[in-house]
Design a protein around this motif. Sequence first.
Motif, mmCIF file in Angstrom:
data_model
loop_
_atom_site.group_PDB
_atom_site.id
_atom_site.type_symbol
_atom_site.label_atom_id
_atom_site.label_comp_id
_atom_site.label_asym_id
_atom_site.label_seq_id
_atom_site.Cartn_x
_atom_site.Cartn_y
_atom_site.Cartn_z
ATOM 1 N N THR A 159 57.948 10.580 -4.238
ATOM 2 C CA THR A 159 58.463 9.245 -4.506
ATOM 3 C C THR A 159 58.046 8.248 -3.439
ATOM 4 O O THR A 159 58.528 7.127 -3.396
ATOM 5 C CB THR A 159 59.998 9.286 -4.571
ATOM 6 O OG1 THR A 159 60.497 9.792 -3.320
ATOM 7 C CG2 THR A 159 60.464 10.185 -5.686
ATOM 8 N N GLU A 184 71.182 15.861 -4.290
ATOM 9 C CA GLU A 184 72.026 15.181 -5.268
ATOM 10 C C GLU A 184 71.258 14.966 -6.558
ATOM 11 O O GLU A 184 70.024 14.910 -6.575
ATOM 12 C CB GLU A 184 72.501 13.836 -4.716
ATOM 13 C CG GLU A 184 71.385 12.848 -4.447
ATOM 14 C CD GLU A 184 71.895 11.514 -3.946
ATOM 15 O OE1 GLU A 184 73.110 11.288 -4.009
ATOM 16 O OE2 GLU A 184 71.066 10.685 -3.514
ATOM 17 N N SER A 185 72.017 14.836 -7.656
ATOM 18 C CA SER A 185 71.427 14.520 -8.948
ATOM 19 C C SER A 185 71.070 13.046 -8.985
ATOM 20 O O SER A 185 71.816 12.197 -8.484
ATOM 21 C CB SER A 185 72.416 14.846 -10.071
ATOM 22 O OG SER A 185 71.986 14.312 -11.301
ATOM 23 N N THR A 186 69.911 12.739 -9.584
ATOM 24 C CA THR A 186 69.504 11.344 -9.711
ATOM 25 C C THR A 186 69.194 10.982 -11.162
ATOM 26 O O THR A 186 68.435 10.057 -11.421
ATOM 27 C CB THR A 186 68.281 11.046 -8.818
ATOM 28 O OG1 THR A 186 67.256 12.017 -9.067
ATOM 29 C CG2 THR A 186 68.660 11.080 -7.358
ATOM 30 N N GLY A 187 69.784 11.707 -12.096
ATOM 31 C CA GLY A 187 69.614 11.327 -13.494
ATOM 32 C C GLY A 187 69.507 12.513 -14.420
ATOM 33 O O GLY A 187 69.264 13.653 -14.006
ATOM 34 N N ASP A 218 75.869 16.536 -9.833
ATOM 35 C CA ASP A 218 75.882 17.008 -8.443
ATOM 36 C C ASP A 218 76.503 18.395 -8.323
ATOM 37 O O ASP A 218 76.032 19.247 -7.564
ATOM 38 C CB ASP A 218 76.643 16.032 -7.544
ATOM 39 C CG ASP A 218 75.865 14.747 -7.277
ATOM 40 O OD1 ASP A 218 74.661 14.712 -7.615
ATOM 41 O OD2 ASP A 218 76.457 13.789 -6.762
ATOM 42 N N ARG A 277 66.953 15.288 -13.021
ATOM 43 C CA ARG A 277 66.232 15.033 -11.778
ATOM 44 C C ARG A 277 67.169 15.268 -10.606
ATOM 45 O O ARG A 277 68.371 14.996 -10.689
ATOM 46 C CB ARG A 277 65.699 13.592 -11.733
ATOM 47 C CG ARG A 277 64.635 13.297 -12.761
ATOM 48 C CD ARG A 277 64.084 11.881 -12.618
ATOM 49 N NE ARG A 277 65.120 10.874 -12.777
ATOM 50 C CZ ARG A 277 65.534 10.412 -13.964
ATOM 51 N NH1 ARG A 277 65.009 10.901 -15.078
ATOM 52 N NH2 ARG A 277 66.461 9.485 -14.025
ATOM 53 N N THR A 337 67.254 15.012 -6.072
ATOM 54 C CA THR A 337 66.598 14.539 -4.854
ATOM 55 C C THR A 337 67.058 15.376 -3.673
ATOM 56 O O THR A 337 68.262 15.582 -3.478
ATOM 57 C CB THR A 337 66.918 13.056 -4.594
ATOM 58 O OG1 THR A 337 66.423 12.274 -5.674
ATOM 59 C CG2 THR A 337 66.274 12.580 -3.304
ATOM 60 N N GLN A 378 61.768 14.253 -4.727
ATOM 61 C CA GLN A 378 62.449 14.307 -6.007
ATOM 62 C C GLN A 378 61.763 15.335 -6.907
ATOM 63 O O GLN A 378 60.536 15.423 -6.928
ATOM 64 C CB GLN A 378 62.441 12.937 -6.692
ATOM 65 C CG GLN A 378 63.280 12.905 -7.966
ATOM 66 C CD GLN A 378 63.336 11.519 -8.582
ATOM 67 O OE1 GLN A 378 62.514 11.181 -9.427
ATOM 68 N NE2 GLN A 378 64.314 10.724 -8.164
#
Length: 230
Positions: A5, A75-78, A83, A117, A119, A136
């Motif tokens: 990213t 952490e979850s990003t989508g 999480d 996704r 990170t 990511q």
Amino acid sequence: MSVDTGAFSSVEAERGVEVSVEDDEDAYLGLKQVNRYLPTSSTTQTTDSVDYGPTDTVQVKNQFSDPLDLTVDVESTGGVVDDEDISVDDVPKGGNKLGVGDEAFVAVTCDTNGDGRLTLSLEGTAGGAVVEATRQFRVSCLDVRFNGDNGNAVVKGEFTNLPVTVVFKNDTEVDRTISSKSNNGSGTTESNGGAADPDERAVLHPRSGGEGGNDAIERVVIGGTVFERS
């Protein structure tokens, strides 16, 4: 494969001189996505690979010549991954040391099928060096079920032109390519002329000539994960 990213990634010596990091897999702090395709909790059965479990997705490896004091924040990003679905091996938690050549895994537990996704943000020290990296990764959660009556295997999720290996009851195997929005019943992209399937699935059919007239599908191999008939 990790998705870069553009985040900071470097190794810094005590004197403040930055040393560029090689490709993630070969860097001092090794980061490698070992598995993108993960089973959902509804999947019939999966088997571990030789090197990692079916829910492991990212390998973190200490490739310094000294033990690595490492902290991992993930952490979850989508997508469908939350999480609370993500976990990290105990070794690097809380800044614990990762020995020379040791590895830890980031695992994802999928409650439902779909894409997600996550990170990873990592900070650590080894000898006189400081390492930081943010990456990511994408995962695909798949629900794979085997039909006991006709020998089918059904793969549910969000995927297009996904390569799979189908293993039949007599241990012969074939490679197929599937998409989740085909409804023609063949499970192959070569004949996706059917109407879109609202359930987002591909059906893999047995071969004729086995017991009861069909050679049932016993295993489906997707990426590094083996899905087995129970």
